[in-house]
Design an enzyme around this catalytic site. Structure first.
Site, PDB file in Angstrom:
ATOM      1  CG  HIS B  55      58.642  -8.705   4.202  1.00  0.00           C
ATOM      2  ND1 HIS B  55      58.094  -8.157   5.338  1.00  0.00           N
ATOM      3  CD2 HIS B  55      59.784  -8.013   3.972  1.00  0.00           C
ATOM      4  CE1 HIS B  55      58.872  -7.175   5.773  1.00  0.00           C
ATOM      5  NE2 HIS B  55      59.897  -7.057   4.964  1.00  0.00           N
ATOM      6  CD  GLU B  57      55.041 -12.579   5.651  1.00  0.00           C
ATOM      7  OE1 GLU B  57      56.059 -12.313   4.968  1.00  0.00           O
ATOM      8  OE2 GLU B  57      54.966 -12.359   6.877  1.00  0.00           O
ATOM      9  CB  CYS B  94      56.226  -6.780   9.222  1.00  0.00           C
ATOM     10  SG  CYS B  94      55.795  -6.400   7.511  1.00  0.00           S
ATOM     11  CB  CYS B  97      53.191  -9.144   5.858  1.00  0.00           C
ATOM     12  SG  CYS B  97      54.646  -9.025   4.798  1.00  0.00           S
TER      13      CYS B  97
END
Lengths: 426, 178
Positions: B55, B57, B94, B97
């Protein structure tokens, strides 16, 4: 004790004490069986039992002499509400028109998750019980052969975890249909040997996975065993147990030592399996951007029916979903999907992420790792030791039961004595 | 109140999300800010890497860790650095993360749209909240910043169909429009 007693399924919901299941109070009344249909129909209109769908509206009792007595639930009774003052007017009307005499009784608050729970529930008031409509192998038990395989893979995870003096968490991703190890990893929180060069990076990825071998490499096990003498009996380095420990780390002079706070074993093993996928199926990668259609097709035909089992209809490559898009049906009937997927009978080529794969972890994963395994579509998770402070699969959280997630794995605990971490003789 | 700087940084995160969209990735992007300066950026690379954990992040975090290692920072110094960093991301982090950000001890997180299915900053779990039992210090969190822009990007992506998803079991609504 046979081997299959050593593997416990960790269910989606925390189990209730069978004999002390949570209950709620409701108003009920006995009714004349002649009026049952009319009353129930009316009640469903004016007082539906929204949060008690598992509770049957009517209780039927056979009295002595064969006489049948029916009782019906009228509505919820709130705390300290012994009078009918708060019952809505329409319901009041119904009560008076049929001359009902409401009483308070208890029904079970949650739907039963097992047959045993259901049988206990029905002692209060009848409920319905729907066993889960899909089955991931193992939830209903393991064959002796399967449990031996599970124990063997867990053993290799434990050996990996204890292979380097310091005990860390370890992960082994397995394709159970071929009993093949896809990737293995240890926590790399404190000892990530960085290698900037991409080619070197890939090589190291691949050397830690076993794309070809069908079983454990005996040489490797031998090597693991020989290093067991240096074992320290502290778990402070286990990433998932102490995710905040990294910040305490003093600087290391050796350049090869580095700390990456997020490189927990599960994360590293996912990375390795992804690297393996890119290595084994490079073509999909190159054709992807040029030709959307063909990639879509190649993907759609490559999934074996087995691997489709738990995949929902609308799976995204990434799980950042548009908050506004409420289109996907969250309570999809996996059984239905399963039947559909049986139509694709091609033998597996490239799996979608880790669909169909199992992961063996020595310790129950933290929320970061557990969610990473949702993202990567792991089918089953086996862990040996619980993680009481940050565990996300039963100890603190229970991601396998989070309904909103788009993928659900089955979780099992393999019961090992803690001494398994201190002796490596097999 | 959203400060002008917040909007400027979120605009940069949106730019990252657009780069992801151009690369046929789920369009989520982020920037990490220290002392009013952007020090890292990231966008989704889940398709390219075939690693669904990559992701935005995680991408940005890895940029920083690598750089700080190069600069010879000790782990205590790295921890101190993170505690002074803010993340601007187009969609609520999410669960994975959010947990990672808490592990790093980031100072605060500003996000665009909420993530009703996977969100770890209040939507599904609240990993940004301090929790003494697990020693999670948590982080400050504010959502809804330029959410419309973030949603439009996601909608664009899903309308054109996710080429990486496995074959759907039911017909797609948009199948005819590619």
């Amino acid at each position: 004790m046979t081997n299959n007693n050593l593997i416990l399924h960790i269910p989606d919901e925390p189990p209730h004490d069978l004999h002390h299941q949570p209950t709620v109070s409701v108003f009920a009344s006995s009714i004349d069986p002649k009026h049952a249909n009319q009353i129930v129909r009316r009640l469903n209109q004016i007082a539906p039992l929204e949060d008690l769908r598992h509770v049957k509206r009517i209780q039927k009792k056979v009295l002595e002499g064969g006489q049948i007595q029916l009782s019906v639930i009228l509505c919820l009774a709130y705390e300290g509400d012994n009078q009918l003052d708060h019952v809505p007017p329409l319901l009041q009307e119904l009560i008076s028109s049929y001359q009902l005499s409401p009483f308070i009784t208890k029904v079970c608050k949650y739907a039963a998750t097992s047959k045993e729970e259901w049988q206990e529930q029905c002692k209060f008031w009848p409920t319905s019980y729907h066993p889960r409509t899909y089955n991931i192998d193992g939830i209903t038990g393991f064959s002796e052969e399967d449990s031996q395989s599970v124990l063997k893979f867990m053993q290799s995870a434990v050996e990996l975890a204890t292979s380097d003096g310091l005990v860390v968490n370890a992960a082994v991703i397995v394709d159970p249909s071929a009993k093949q190890i896809i990737s293995t990893a240890r926590d790399e929180v404190f000892s990530w040997n960085t290698c900037k060069d991409e080619s070197c990076y890939r090589k190291s990825d691949l050397s830690s996975s076993h794309p070809i071998s069908n079983s454990l490499d005996p040489q490797k096990l031998l090597h693991l065993r020989s290093s067991c003498n240096h074992l320290k009996q502290s778990y402070a380095r286990v990433g998932c147990l102490y995710p905040w420990q990294w910040a305490e780390q003093q600087s290391h002079s050796e350049s090869s030592y580095y700390c990456h706070p997020l490189r927990h074993a599960a994360i590293v093993s996912i990375e390795s399996s992804a690297a393996r996928d890119r290595h084994l199926f490079p073509n999909d990668e190159s054709s992807k951007e040029k030709n959307l259609e063909s990639d879509h097709e190649s993907l759609s035909t490559s999934s074996s029916s087995k691997r489709q089992k738990t995949v929902c209809a609308t799976v995204e490559g990434d799980d950042k979903l548009n908050a506004q898009s409420q289109t996907s049906n969250q309570i999809e009937d996996n059984d239905k999907l399963n039947t559909h997927s049986q139509t694709s009978n091609l033998l597996s080529a490239r799996p979608y992420l880790c669909t169909g794969y199992d992961i063996y972890l020595v310790w129950e994963p933290c929320t970061m790792c557990a969610m990473a395994l949702v993202h990567q579509r792991i089918r089953r998770i086996f862990y040996a030791f619980p993680n009481p402070k940050t565990g996300a699969l039963g100890s603190v959280y229970r991601l396998q039961g989070e309904k909103s997630l788009n993928h659900h794995y089955a979780v099992f605990r393999v019961l090992l004595p803690e001494e398994a971490l201190h002796k490596c003789d097999t | 109140m959203t400060s002008p700087n917040t909007l400027i940084f979120m605009e940069l995160a949106i730019q990252q999300a657009k780069l992801a969209l151009d690369a046929l990735e789920v369009p989520v992007g982020c920037v990490i800010v220290e002392d009013g300066k952007v020090i890292a950026s990231g966008r989704n690379r889940t398709t390219e890497t075939r690693n669904a954990t990559r992701h935005a992040e995680m991408e940005a975090i890895d940029v920083l860790l690598e750089q700080w290692q190069k600069n010879g920072l000790s782990m205590t110094e790295v921890a101190k650095k993170f505690s002074n960093c803010s993340l601007y991301v187009t969609c609520e982090p999410c669960i994975m993360c959010a947990s990672a950000l808490a592990t790093l001890g980031i100072k605060d997180v500003f996000y665009g749209c909420s993530n009703d299915k996977f969100g770890g900053c209040g939507s599904i779990l609240s990993l940004h909240l301090k929790d003494t039992a697990s020693l999670n210090k948590g982080f400050k969190c504010a959502g809804g910043i330029m959410a419309t822009e973030a949603i439009i990007l996601l909608r664009t992506f899903y309308d054109q169909g996710n080429p990486n998803a496995p074959k759907p079991h039911r017909p797609l609504a948009h199948q005819a429009t590619t």
